[in-house]
Design a protein around this motif. Sequence first.
Motif, mmCIF file in Angstrom:
data_model
loop_
_atom_site.group_PDB
_atom_site.id
_atom_site.type_symbol
_atom_site.label_atom_id
_atom_site.label_comp_id
_atom_site.label_asym_id
_atom_site.label_seq_id
_atom_site.Cartn_x
_atom_site.Cartn_y
_atom_site.Cartn_z
ATOM 1 N N GLY A 150 0.800 -1.215 0.000
ATOM 2 C CA GLY A 150 0.000 0.000 0.000
ATOM 3 C C GLY A 150 0.832 1.264 0.000
ATOM 4 O O GLY A 150 2.069 1.227 -0.110
ATOM 5 N N PRO A 151 0.176 2.383 0.168
ATOM 6 C CA PRO A 151 0.869 3.686 0.106
ATOM 7 C C PRO A 151 1.890 3.888 1.216
ATOM 8 O O PRO A 151 2.831 4.671 1.049
ATOM 9 N N ASN A 152 1.737 3.205 2.354
ATOM 10 C CA ASN A 152 2.680 3.353 3.458
ATOM 11 C C ASN A 152 3.841 2.354 3.384
ATOM 12 O O ASN A 152 4.721 2.375 4.239
ATOM 13 N N GLY A 153 3.793 1.448 2.410
ATOM 14 C CA GLY A 153 4.829 0.437 2.269
ATOM 15 C C GLY A 153 5.992 0.937 1.430
ATOM 16 O O GLY A 153 6.023 2.111 1.037
ATOM 17 N N PRO A 154 6.934 0.109 1.111
ATOM 18 C CA PRO A 154 6.985 -1.296 1.550
ATOM 19 C C PRO A 154 7.546 -1.442 2.962
ATOM 20 O O PRO A 154 8.141 -0.501 3.501
ATOM 21 N N LEU A 155 7.330 -2.640 3.531
ATOM 22 C CA LEU A 155 7.898 -2.943 4.847
ATOM 23 C C LEU A 155 9.342 -3.385 4.644
ATOM 24 O O LEU A 155 9.669 -4.577 4.552
ATOM 25 N N ASP A 156 10.209 -2.390 4.589
ATOM 26 C CA ASP A 156 11.612 -2.670 4.342
ATOM 27 C C ASP A 156 12.416 -1.452 4.796
ATOM 28 O O ASP A 156 11.925 -0.315 4.774
ATOM 29 N N GLY A 157 13.636 -1.659 5.200
ATOM 30 C CA GLY A 157 14.494 -0.555 5.601
ATOM 31 C C GLY A 157 14.071 0.066 6.931
ATOM 32 O O GLY A 157 13.512 -0.597 7.801
ATOM 33 N N GLN A 158 14.334 1.364 7.056
ATOM 34 C CA GLN A 158 14.058 2.072 8.307
ATOM 35 C C GLN A 158 12.558 2.126 8.591
ATOM 36 O O GLN A 158 11.744 2.370 7.694
ATOM 37 N N ILE A 159 12.199 1.896 9.856
ATOM 38 C CA ILE A 159 10.798 1.917 10.258
ATOM 39 C C ILE A 159 10.439 3.320 10.760
ATOM 40 O O ILE A 159 11.070 3.834 11.697
#
Length: 309
Positions: free
Chosen positions: A203-212
């Motif tokens: 989605g627009p808040n992704g991706p789940l990768d790298g810095q949180i």
Amino acid sequence: MTRVSTFGNYQSALLNLMSAQSRGLEAQKRLSTEKVAHDLTGYGRGAETLTALKSAKSRINGFIQTGEAVAARMTTQALAFDRIAAGADGARQAIAEAIAAGRADGLMLEMQSYFQTAQDGLNAKHQGRYLFAGADTQNQPISIDTLADLAAAPDVASVFANDELATVSRLDENATLQTGFLADDVGSELFQIFRDIQEYHTGPNGPLDGQIDDVTRDFLTTQLGRLRDAHNNVTDTAARSGSIQARVDSILASHNNQQVSLQELIGDRTDADMAQAVTDLQMSQFSIQASAQVISQLQSTSLLNLLRF
């Protein structure tokens, strides 16, 4: 004055010989079969009771076979629950570690792995039949393989192909237990969480990768709580399955005890006294030998022999 004839002596000796042979044959049958008789006729008035006991034993044997099959299936089912719970707990730990590290590197690869772990548990089989498919045991309850497939489905419910007939087992005359569980009941909550994580990733808040960032941290923290609840619910369901399995084991043990008791009752009526059978065989052999000697001696004591002189 009592008249004694050669024919009468021969007839008496022959009858004694035949009677001894019959007794010997019966004793020999008891020794070879270890049974009092070889059919129900030989038990006389006890045949009706014996038939009832054997019928009860046959019925108990049927329940024992069913119980053993159910116990084996539930042992496999317990292992499947462990897999599903491991998928939920593994996903929770992976997210917790990502939040602690502040980075989500490789998180989605771990999510895919734990999703497949849970999927494997829900698609578990016992003797070629799917455990969580309900009555439709020939078709796997979950056909998708990836988180992308899960997110592409119309909803979570659509990925479950099981019917609504959980396995019910009759273990006794008065004991019928639901021993099976359905894939959608066990896995829907967990699969919804995996779907939400995948949709966030794409989605627009992704991706789940790298810095949180803060938004992602809040999202992942929420998933931690949901995964904890899902894991607890799977564990609770597994505990209910374990309780049912303990009941099955108890009923099975009771049936085995009944079987032993019935076998003893049947044995008391059908098992031959081997010591008595050996004694009867020996006595019959003595009688046969004695009768044979009498017949042999009668040949030299015939009245016709006396008339020669």
